[in-house]
Write a protein that holds these residues in place. Structure first.
Motif, PDB file in Angstrom:
ATOM      1  N   ALA A   1       0.834  -1.204   0.000  1.00  0.00           N
ATOM      2  CA  ALA A   1       0.000   0.000   0.000  1.00  0.00           C
ATOM      3  C   ALA A   1       0.867   1.252   0.000  1.00  0.00           C
ATOM      4  O   ALA A   1       0.573   2.228  -0.710  1.00  0.00           O
ATOM      5  N   TYR A   2       1.940   1.222   0.800  1.00  0.00           N
ATOM      6  CA  TYR A   2       2.836   2.380   0.860  1.00  0.00           C
ATOM      7  C   TYR A   2       3.495   2.624  -0.496  1.00  0.00           C
ATOM      8  O   TYR A   2       3.603   3.760  -0.956  1.00  0.00           O
ATOM      9  N   GLU A   3       3.937   1.557  -1.131  1.00  0.00           N
ATOM     10  CA  GLU A   3       4.600   1.685  -2.427  1.00  0.00           C
ATOM     11  C   GLU A   3       3.673   2.309  -3.466  1.00  0.00           C
ATOM     12  O   GLU A   3       4.080   3.134  -4.278  1.00  0.00           O
ATOM     13  N   ALA A   4       2.391   1.908  -3.417  1.00  0.00           N
ATOM     14  CA  ALA A   4       1.423   2.432  -4.376  1.00  0.00           C
ATOM     15  C   ALA A   4       1.174   3.924  -4.189  1.00  0.00           C
ATOM     16  O   ALA A   4       0.802   4.614  -5.141  1.00  0.00           O
ATOM     17  N   ARG A   5       1.408   4.413  -2.970  1.00  0.00           N
ATOM     18  CA  ARG A   5       1.153   5.825  -2.672  1.00  0.00           C
ATOM     19  C   ARG A   5       2.438   6.630  -2.505  1.00  0.00           C
ATOM     20  O   ARG A   5       2.401   7.744  -1.972  1.00  0.00           O
ATOM     21  N   SER A   6       3.571   6.091  -2.931  1.00  0.00           N
ATOM     22  CA  SER A   6       4.853   6.778  -2.689  1.00  0.00           C
ATOM     23  C   SER A   6       5.492   7.311  -3.959  1.00  0.00           C
ATOM     24  O   SER A   6       6.686   7.592  -3.983  1.00  0.00           O
ATOM     25  N   LYS A   7       4.695   7.431  -5.015  1.00  0.00           N
ATOM     26  CA  LYS A   7       5.260   7.915  -6.278  1.00  0.00           C
ATOM     27  C   LYS A   7       5.637   9.392  -6.205  1.00  0.00           C
ATOM     28  O   LYS A   7       6.547   9.854  -6.884  1.00  0.00           O
ATOM     29  N   LYS A   8       4.926  10.123  -5.355  1.00  0.00           N
ATOM     30  CA  LYS A   8       5.178  11.565  -5.243  1.00  0.00           C
ATOM     31  C   LYS A   8       4.908  11.995  -3.809  1.00  0.00           C
ATOM     32  O   LYS A   8       3.895  11.619  -3.222  1.00  0.00           O
ATOM     33  N   ILE A   9       5.796  12.785  -3.233  1.00  0.00           N
ATOM     34  CA  ILE A   9       5.566  13.275  -1.873  1.00  0.00           C
ATOM     35  C   ILE A   9       5.013  14.696  -1.932  1.00  0.00           C
ATOM     36  O   ILE A   9       5.222  15.429  -2.907  1.00  0.00           O
ATOM     37  N   ASN A  10       4.320  15.075  -0.888  1.00  0.00           N
ATOM     38  CA  ASN A  10       3.723  16.410  -0.875  1.00  0.00           C
ATOM     39  C   ASN A  10       4.745  17.478  -0.510  1.00  0.00           C
ATOM     40  O   ASN A  10       5.863  17.176  -0.076  1.00  0.00           O
ATOM     41  N   LYS A  11       4.352  18.730  -0.656  1.00  0.00           N
ATOM     42  CA  LYS A  11       5.269  19.855  -0.435  1.00  0.00           C
ATOM     43  C   LYS A  11       5.733  19.937   1.014  1.00  0.00           C
ATOM     44  O   LYS A  11       6.864  20.353   1.277  1.00  0.00           O
ATOM     45  N   VAL A  12       4.858  19.570   1.942  1.00  0.00           N
ATOM     46  CA  VAL A  12       5.233  19.646   3.354  1.00  0.00           C
ATOM     47  C   VAL A  12       6.369  18.673   3.658  1.00  0.00           C
ATOM     48  O   VAL A  12       7.294  18.996   4.412  1.00  0.00           O
ATOM     49  N   GLU A  13       6.326  17.489   3.048  1.00  0.00           N
ATOM     50  CA  GLU A  13       7.416  16.529   3.253  1.00  0.00           C
ATOM     51  C   GLU A  13       8.736  17.076   2.717  1.00  0.00           C
ATOM     52  O   GLU A  13       9.804  16.834   3.287  1.00  0.00           O
ATOM     53  N   THR A  14       8.657  17.831   1.643  1.00  0.00           N
ATOM     54  CA  THR A  14       9.865  18.473   1.099  1.00  0.00           C
ATOM     55  C   THR A  14      10.421  19.494   2.076  1.00  0.00           C
ATOM     56  O   THR A  14      11.630  19.577   2.305  1.00  0.00           O
ATOM     57  N   ILE A  15       9.515  20.253   2.694  1.00  0.00           N
ATOM     58  CA  ILE A  15       9.931  21.239   3.692  1.00  0.00           C
ATOM     59  C   ILE A  15      10.541  20.552   4.904  1.00  0.00           C
ATOM     60  O   ILE A  15      11.576  20.974   5.435  1.00  0.00           O
TER      61      ILE A  15
END
Length: 639
Positions: A7-21
């Motif tokens: 499930a994590y792999e399926a949703r880990s293609k792109k991270i949100n902006k907050v994770e980048t911060i």
């Protein structure tokens, strides 16, 4: 762990902006620079510090000043802590305090140059603001009368303190989760902290004669937690909690922030798979779920004085919409010390208890200045009211909210005073739901609406029938986009029905299940409040359309609509729409031949459009009748 990894792999293609911060720096770097930031002011404050990192320590940049969330585990304050919070609010925050639904406080109007001084002052008395915002484990709630109420079986605070020590100011847990994480632990029989409304809920239970906790997981706004079929003993709670956070940290989604709460992971992998992962992480086997014992509402609901196990009393001070002050926080602490043990307990419904008041001191206590000041709010409509911050202090707010809640409570108390009643009314200023309107008896969600003249005004979506008992459920939306000025009349008619038909000691929650929900569809109830508002408050007609205790139509909308029409015809004209034949039911009786404006002809005070609505409800030809209440509600807008 395989299902979670997939499930994590399926949703880990792109991270949100907050994770980048979050990847830019360690939050503690920002915390350690607070003195520099205070001295240099906003010039020293980077965009990422303002938008994210300071929130890890409860600091929210409001443009010209800051709001500070103060973490108060279990809502318990010592005399020294309460006084210090009051002093800080007076000196640095315009003497303003908000009490929140997480049993903590928010200080507002703090200047950037004072931030470091405020945090030091609070830390001197053991108060932390760590992890009260963004992606952190938030303040843990419990029964405000934990350990002292008659219905308390397991004292939760010793366990809660262990959980607090695990997360606390531990850098290992600061800003590492995918999203915020709320926790509640309740060792009492009554639900005094919305125990089914958090990401992780430890709920009093019994398994094979042992008292412990059933685990419920995955609540969010609009969704109650689900039973994980898991029983943990008190000594097992810390290990389970740590393992759960670790699994969420590792497998929680980090793409779409609107779908990153624990709820969505559970939705995808299922609770059993998640629980197995937690067991593996903890290296422990936990028991199958026992019998949940939390079934009732708060035993102190609607009551100011509560007798405690030790023979002393706890007294609930009603704080309207949670709006308090530093001055009164100090006064509360001093009053608590003078007449009780000196301790204060904050509540989930934005009020506070002064505890351990001896019977010999009770009379003098109730005559004290502070109690006298807040006595005006000791009525049905303030006692169990919740309202989150609105437009004045929250950028998400759509309506002022707190003032709206207070104004409506005063209105209802003057219009429908009810003795021996209990009703919970919760207000959220926007769809984020910080006022937990979805579990209220009557809930309000802020929005914009149009009044009768077509002007854009402050409004609410009106909800009915939320539950916080063992069968916790979300409320049903009754009306969309009502102007607040109109909404108060709709609520008045709901409460008048409660007053007229409730049993002795029956709460509104129980009444809604027995009377409204059993006998009527929500569409019918919506029409009921609307037609009374139109007739009585818009048109000024001296009539009241009332709901029957045992309606013949049941909950079938087509029959409800027809029988409502018959009652309205008789109510407004004094005549019967159908002529009974040998005692036959109205559906088999002989209809009178009438025109669309018949009601207006017989009663000139009724406008033609309302007459037409009633005609359509009672048309002699069944196939020509209105089929659903929604079309009638649209038509009533033209009245």
């Amino acid at each position: 762990m395989e299902a979670l990894a997939k499930a994590y792999e399926a949703r880990s293609k792109k991270i949100n902006k907050v994770e980048t911060i979050k990847a830019l720096k360690d939050p503690m770097e920002v915390y350690e620079r607070l003195d520099e930031i205070a001295q240099a002011g906003y010039a020293e404050l980077s965009k990422e510090d303002s938008s994210y990192f300071l929130k890890c320590f409860g600091l929210f940049d409001k443009g010209e000043d800051f709001m500070l969330r103060v973490r108060i585990p279990g809502g318990q304050l010592s005399f020294e802590q309460a006084v210090r919070i009051g002093e800080v609010a007076k000196e640095f925050g315009n003497d303003y305090i908000d009490i929140t639904t997480r049993m903590q406080v928010e200080l507002r109007y703090l200047r950037i140059e004072d931030i470091a001084k405020v945090l030091r002052a609070l830390k001197e008395v053991g108060i932390s603001t760590f992890q009260t915002g963004v992606d952190n484990p938030r303040n843990i709630v419990t029964d405000p009368l934990d350990g002292i109420a008659y219905d308390n079986i397991i004292e939760s605070m010793p366990i809660l303190k262990q959980l607090q020590e695990i997360i606390g100011e531990n850098p290992e847990w600061i800003s590492v989760l995918p999203r915020k994480f709320n926790t509640g632990i309740l060792g009492s029989m009554s639900n005094s902290c919305n125990i089914f409304g958090h990401d992780c809920n430890f709920v009093l239970a019994n398994s094979e004669g042992n008292f412990g906790f059933n685990v419920y997981l995955g609540a969010r706004v609009g969704i109650q937690a689900k039973d994980a079929d898991l029983f943990v003993m008190p000594e097992e709670v810390p290990a389970f909690f740590t393992a759960l956070l670790s699994v969420f940290k590792k497998y929680g989604y980090r793409d779409n922030r609107n779908k990153n709460r624990l709820h969505f992971l559970l939705q995808d992998v299922g609770i059993p798979a998640f629980v197995e992962a937690v067991k593996k992480e903890a290296g422990m086997e936990f028991s199958q779920g026992g019998r949940t014992l939390v079934q009732s509402q708060n035993i102190a609901l609607g009551a100011n004085k509560v007798l405690l196990k030790n023979g002393a009393y706890a007294y609930k001070i009603i704080v309207p919409s949670g709006i308090f002050s530093g001055t009164d926080m100090i006064a509360a602490a001093e009053t608590a010390k003078r007449y009780g043990s000196g301790d204060i307990r904050l509540t989930y419904d934005q009020n506070l208890y002064i505890i351990n008041i001896g019977t010999e001191n009770l009379d003098a206590f109730e005559k004290s200045e502070l109690i006298g000041k807040y006595a005006v709010y000791n009525n049905l409509y303030f006692q169990d009211m919740i309202a989150c911050a609105g437009t004045q202090t929250c950028s998400y707010g759509v309506i002022p909210n707190k003032p709206d809640a207070i104004e409506m409570a005063h209105f209802l108390n003057s219009e429908v005073p009810i003795d021996g009643a209990q009703v919970r009314m919760n207000w959220s200023a926007c769809p984020k739901g910080c006022g937990v309107h979805g579990i209220a008896d009557i809930g309000f969600e802020g929005c914009k609406a149009k009044d009768a003249e077509g002007n854009r005004v402050d409004g609410v979506h009106l909800f009915l029938g939320g539950k916080i008992t063992r069968g916790a459920k979300e409320a049903h939306i009754l009306h969309k986009a009502l102007p607040i000025e109109e909404a108060k009349y709709h609520v008045k008619y709901l409460l008048k029905t409660y007053a007229d038909h409730k049993m002795r000691g029956e709460t509104f929650e129980a009444f809604e299940t027995r009377f409204f929900n059993k006998n009527y569809s929500y569409q019918a109830i919506s029409f009921f409040t609307k037609i009374n508002y139109i007739m009585r408050d818009r048109l000024g007609l001296d009539v009241m359309f009332e709901l029957d205790k045992e309606p013949a139509s049941g909950r079938r909308e087509e029959y409800e609509l027809f029988t409502f029409g018959l009652k309205l015809f008789k109510l407004l004209t004094g005549e019967k729409r159908f002529e009974a034949v040998n005692g036959l039911a109205p559906t088999l009786a002989r209809p009178r031949k009438i025109k669309r404006d018949e009601v207006s002809r017989l009663n000139p005070d009724v406008p033609p459009k309302l007459s037409e609505v009633i005609y359509n409800m009672t048309h002699e030809n069944k196939s020509e009748r209105a089929q659903v209440f929604s079309e009638l509600l649209v038509a009533l807008k033209e009245v």
